[in-house]
Design an enzyme around this catalytic site. Structure first.
Site, PDB file in Angstrom:
ATOM      1  N   SER A 209     -54.543  50.944 -18.526  1.00 20.49           N
ATOM      2  CA  SER A 209     -53.959  51.638 -19.202  1.00 20.49           C
ATOM      3  C   SER A 209     -54.605  52.498 -20.102  1.00 20.49           C
ATOM      4  O   SER A 209     -55.577  52.568 -20.878  1.00 20.49           O
ATOM      5  CB  SER A 209     -53.708  50.486 -20.206  1.00 20.49           C
ATOM      6  OG  SER A 209     -53.418  49.371 -19.693  1.00 20.49           O
TER       7      SER A 209
ATOM      8  N   HIS B  18     -49.850  49.850 -14.673  1.00 22.87           N
ATOM      9  CA  HIS B  18     -50.883  49.795 -13.665  1.00 22.87           C
ATOM     10  C   HIS B  18     -50.642  50.422 -13.192  1.00 22.87           C
ATOM     11  O   HIS B  18     -49.206  49.364 -12.504  1.00 22.87           O
ATOM     12  CB  HIS B  18     -51.786  48.737 -13.634  1.00 22.87           C
ATOM     13  CG  HIS B  18     -52.542  48.006 -14.801  1.00 22.87           C
ATOM     14  ND1 HIS B  18     -53.635  48.610 -15.783  1.00 22.87           N
ATOM     15  CD2 HIS B  18     -51.589  47.235 -16.056  1.00 22.87           C
ATOM     16  CE1 HIS B  18     -54.213  47.940 -16.062  1.00 22.87           C
ATOM     17  NE2 HIS B  18     -52.864  46.754 -16.077  1.00 22.87           N
TER      18      HIS B  18
ATOM     19  N   HIS C 195     -56.291  42.188 -11.791  1.00 22.02           N
ATOM     20  CA  HIS C 195     -57.032  41.925 -13.076  1.00 22.02           C
ATOM     21  C   HIS C 195     -56.957  40.507 -12.005  1.00 22.02           C
ATOM     22  O   HIS C 195     -56.243  39.800 -12.174  1.00 22.02           O
ATOM     23  CB  HIS C 195     -56.108  41.804 -14.311  1.00 22.02           C
ATOM     24  CG  HIS C 195     -55.905  43.354 -14.956  1.00 22.02           C
ATOM     25  ND1 HIS C 195     -55.574  44.346 -13.853  1.00 22.02           N
ATOM     26  CD2 HIS C 195     -56.496  43.670 -15.213  1.00 22.02           C
ATOM     27  CE1 HIS C 195     -55.377  45.348 -14.943  1.00 22.02           C
ATOM     28  NE2 HIS C 195     -55.962  45.251 -15.911  1.00 22.02           N
TER      29      HIS C 195
ATOM     30  N   TYR D 177     -56.822  37.516 -14.385  1.00 20.01           N
ATOM     31  CA  TYR D 177     -55.603  36.881 -15.169  1.00 20.01           C
ATOM     32  C   TYR D 177     -54.244  37.152 -13.972  1.00 20.01           C
ATOM     33  O   TYR D 177     -53.322  36.133 -14.382  1.00 20.01           O
ATOM     34  CB  TYR D 177     -55.222  37.367 -16.425  1.00 20.01           C
ATOM     35  CG  TYR D 177     -54.950  39.217 -16.571  1.00 20.01           C
ATOM     36  CD1 TYR D 177     -53.524  38.664 -15.797  1.00 20.01           C
ATOM     37  CD2 TYR D 177     -55.580  39.893 -17.596  1.00 20.01           C
ATOM     38  CE1 TYR D 177     -52.757  40.895 -15.708  1.00 20.01           C
ATOM     39  CE2 TYR D 177     -55.132  41.023 -17.426  1.00 20.01           C
ATOM     40  CZ  TYR D 177     -53.893  41.140 -16.696  1.00 20.01           C
ATOM     41  OH  TYR D 177     -53.370  42.491 -16.562  1.00 20.01           O
ATOM     42  N   GLU D 178     -54.302  38.197 -13.489  1.00 23.17           N
ATOM     43  CA  GLU D 178     -52.748  38.161 -12.101  1.00 23.17           C
ATOM     44  C   GLU D 178     -53.602  37.091 -10.999  1.00 23.17           C
ATOM     45  O   GLU D 178     -52.516  36.370 -10.693  1.00 23.17           O
ATOM     46  CB  GLU D 178     -52.994  39.455 -11.739  1.00 23.17           C
ATOM     47  CG  GLU D 178     -52.450  40.475 -12.575  1.00 23.17           C
ATOM     48  CD  GLU D 178     -52.671  41.568 -11.855  1.00 23.17           C
ATOM     49  OE1 GLU D 178     -51.540  42.002 -11.074  1.00 23.17           O
ATOM     50  OE2 GLU D 178     -53.582  42.954 -11.751  1.00 23.17           O
TER      51      GLU D 178
ATOM     52  N   ALA E 131     -58.533  49.836 -21.804  1.00 23.46           N
ATOM     53  CA  ALA E 131     -57.618  49.181 -22.787  1.00 23.46           C
ATOM     54  C   ALA E 131     -58.697  48.017 -23.237  1.00 23.46           C
ATOM     55  O   ALA E 131     -58.937  46.954 -22.822  1.00 23.46           O
ATOM     56  CB  ALA E 131     -55.953  48.451 -22.777  1.00 23.46           C
TER      57      ALA E 131
ATOM     58  N   MET F 196     -59.771  42.500 -21.149  1.00 21.84           N
ATOM     59  CA  MET F 196     -60.144  41.713 -19.718  1.00 21.84           C
ATOM     60  C   MET F 196     -59.618  42.340 -18.182  1.00 21.84           C
ATOM     61  O   MET F 196     -59.220  42.175 -16.577  1.00 21.84           O
ATOM     62  CB  MET F 196     -58.103  41.479 -19.374  1.00 21.84           C
ATOM     63  CG  MET F 196     -57.801  40.142 -21.239  1.00 21.84           C
ATOM     64  SD  MET F 196     -56.156  40.166 -20.543  1.00 21.84           S
ATOM     65  CE  MET F 196     -55.423  39.724 -21.957  1.00 21.84           C
ATOM     66  N   SER F 197     -61.123  43.563 -18.854  1.00 23.69           N
ATOM     67  CA  SER F 197     -61.343  43.751 -16.956  1.00 23.69           C
ATOM     68  C   SER F 197     -62.631  44.160 -16.538  1.00 23.69           C
ATOM     69  O   SER F 197     -63.573  43.978 -18.194  1.00 23.69           O
ATOM     70  CB  SER F 197     -59.943  45.084 -16.525  1.00 23.69           C
ATOM     71  OG  SER F 197     -60.623  45.897 -17.382  1.00 23.69           O
TER      72      SER F 197
ATOM     73  N   ASN G 108     -55.254  47.923 -29.506  1.00 23.96           N
ATOM     74  CA  ASN G 108     -55.299  47.126 -31.171  1.00 23.96           C
ATOM     75  C   ASN G 108     -56.228  46.566 -31.821  1.00 23.96           C
ATOM     76  O   ASN G 108     -56.958  46.406 -31.369  1.00 23.96           O
ATOM     77  CB  ASN G 108     -53.933  45.900 -30.383  1.00 23.96           C
ATOM     78  CG  ASN G 108     -54.845  45.006 -29.167  1.00 23.96           C
ATOM     79  OD1 ASN G 108     -54.761  45.821 -28.298  1.00 23.96           O
ATOM     80  ND2 ASN G 108     -55.017  43.912 -29.805  1.00 23.96           N
TER      81      ASN G 108
ATOM     82  N   HIS H  76     -47.934  43.002 -25.639  1.00 23.76           N
ATOM     83  CA  HIS H  76     -48.216  43.972 -24.605  1.00 23.76           C
ATOM     84  C   HIS H  76     -47.329  45.167 -24.594  1.00 23.76           C
ATOM     85  O   HIS H  76     -48.065  46.472 -24.292  1.00 23.76           O
ATOM     86  CB  HIS H  76     -47.724  43.228 -23.316  1.00 23.76           C
ATOM     87  CG  HIS H  76     -48.352  44.551 -21.786  1.00 23.76           C
ATOM     88  ND1 HIS H  76     -49.923  44.333 -21.636  1.00 23.76           N
ATOM     89  CD2 HIS H  76     -47.806  44.890 -21.043  1.00 23.76           C
ATOM     90  CE1 HIS H  76     -49.653  45.228 -20.579  1.00 23.76           C
ATOM     91  NE2 HIS H  76     -48.531  45.008 -20.081  1.00 23.76           N
TER      92      HIS H  76
HETATM   93  N1  HPA Z   1     -57.475  41.611 -26.108  1.00 25.72           N
HETATM   94  C1  HPA Z   1     -57.853  41.033 -24.968  1.00 25.72           C
HETATM   95  N2  HPA Z   1     -57.633  42.606 -24.238  1.00 25.72           N
HETATM   96  C2  HPA Z   1     -56.572  44.010 -24.329  1.00 25.72           C
HETATM   97  C3  HPA Z   1     -56.966  43.628 -26.141  1.00 25.72           C
HETATM   98  C4  HPA Z   1     -56.873  42.020 -26.829  1.00 25.72           C
HETATM   99  O1  HPA Z   1     -56.727  42.401 -28.016  1.00 25.72           O
HETATM  100  N3  HPA Z   1     -56.043  44.365 -25.862  1.00 25.72           N
HETATM  101  C5  HPA Z   1     -55.984  45.243 -24.846  1.00 25.72           C
HETATM  102  N4  HPA Z   1     -56.854  44.780 -24.154  1.00 25.72           N
END
Ligand code: HPA
Length: 276
Positions: A29, A60, A82, A84-85, A112, A207-208, A231, A242
């Protein structure tokens, strides 16, 4: 041992494009704009490539482009699968194995991330210096280890990192380095988890990237990785959404694209022409 799905994928790619990429780039991202800078020789939707997952998360895309970026033969993976998917690591890391089998020597991963270290703020780009695998498992688990256990002493190649810094300098910016902690998601972290990660030495959380980096090292690829801070991590700012993560990523698009272009120029100057 040859992986049949990788071989099938290579055959599909080779039907249309003989180009051997030197560098693979995975766009997370915030980095999607890079695709538009590639002089494309051929491209595929992930759905048309054996072993690839269709991208399902907004932000994505799911396309492989073979072509040239600032003179470097590249394979650009626009979008990734990912953990998480619900995907397994074989699927998540399939593009890396395909890249290696196509003949590439290096891989640049982008993502990201949430900023943990004080001073990091949304919009910053950070060169990953090392990682913490906090996903609770390892992508090499259960697989063959033809070369033995994989050494992760220097996952993120010093030479490629230097090229990222040199590229940033041509754009008049300085990039910090940081330790990236990979978590499984898909929830964001709790403030207590972020405090724990900070104490363990994490500067960023995402997360990647880590599964791909580990498999790339197993394949003998040189690896670099770049995070875009979208963030402040949980408990350090407001609530995390998100939509906000994607918005920050989008804002960073032009800078990210210029940086990757400048990186390819450095790569072509140093790696391809053999100069230090
Ligand atoms: N945590 C986990 N994954 C992320 C975050 C986060 O704060 N920001 C972007 N991907």
């Amino acid at each position: 041992m040859p992986n049949p799905l990788v071989q099938e994928c290579i055959a599909r790619i080779r039907q249309r494009c003989p180009q051997v990429p030197d560098l693979g780039i995975v766009l997370g991202s915030g980095f999607a704009e890079v695709s538009s800078q590639v002089d494309v020789a051929a491209d595929w939707s992930y759905g048309d490539l054996p072993g690839f997952a269709k991208a399902s998360v907004p932000g994505h895309a799911g396309r492989l482009l073979l072509g040239r970026l600032a003179g470097v033969a590249v394979a650009v993976f626009a979008g990734r699968a990912h953990y998480y998917e619900g995907h397994g690591f074989d699927l998540i890391t399939h593009p890396v194995r395909v890249l290696s089998e196509l003949g590439a020597r290096s891989l640049l991963l982008t993502n990201a991330a949430g900023g943990i270290r004080s001073g990091l703020k949304p919009g910053d780009l950070v060169v990953i210096q090392d990682h913490l695998n906090w996903m609770g498992t390892n992508p090499l688990r259960g697989g063959a280890l033809p070369e033995g256990f994989v050494d992760l002493t220097e996952v993120y190649d010093a030479g490629l990192r230097q090229m990222l810094h040199a590229a940033a300098a041509t754009l008049g910016c300085v990039l910090p380095e940081g330790v990236y902690a990979a978590v499984s998601g898909p929830s964001y972290e709790t403030p207590a988890e972020i405090r724990a990660l900070a104490r363990l030495g994490a500067d960023l959380v995402g997360m990647s990237t880590v599964p791909e980096a580990i498999v790339a090292r197993q394949c003998g690829l040189k690896v670099a990785a770049l995070s875009c801070v979208t963030n402040l991590a949980a408990g350090l700012g407001g609530r995390i959404s998100h939509t906000e993560v994607l918005a920050h990523g989008r804002r960073l698009g032009p800078l990210a694209a210029s940086l990757l272009n400048a990186f390819c120029q450095q790569y072509s100057r140093t790696v391809l022409s053999g100069q230090p």
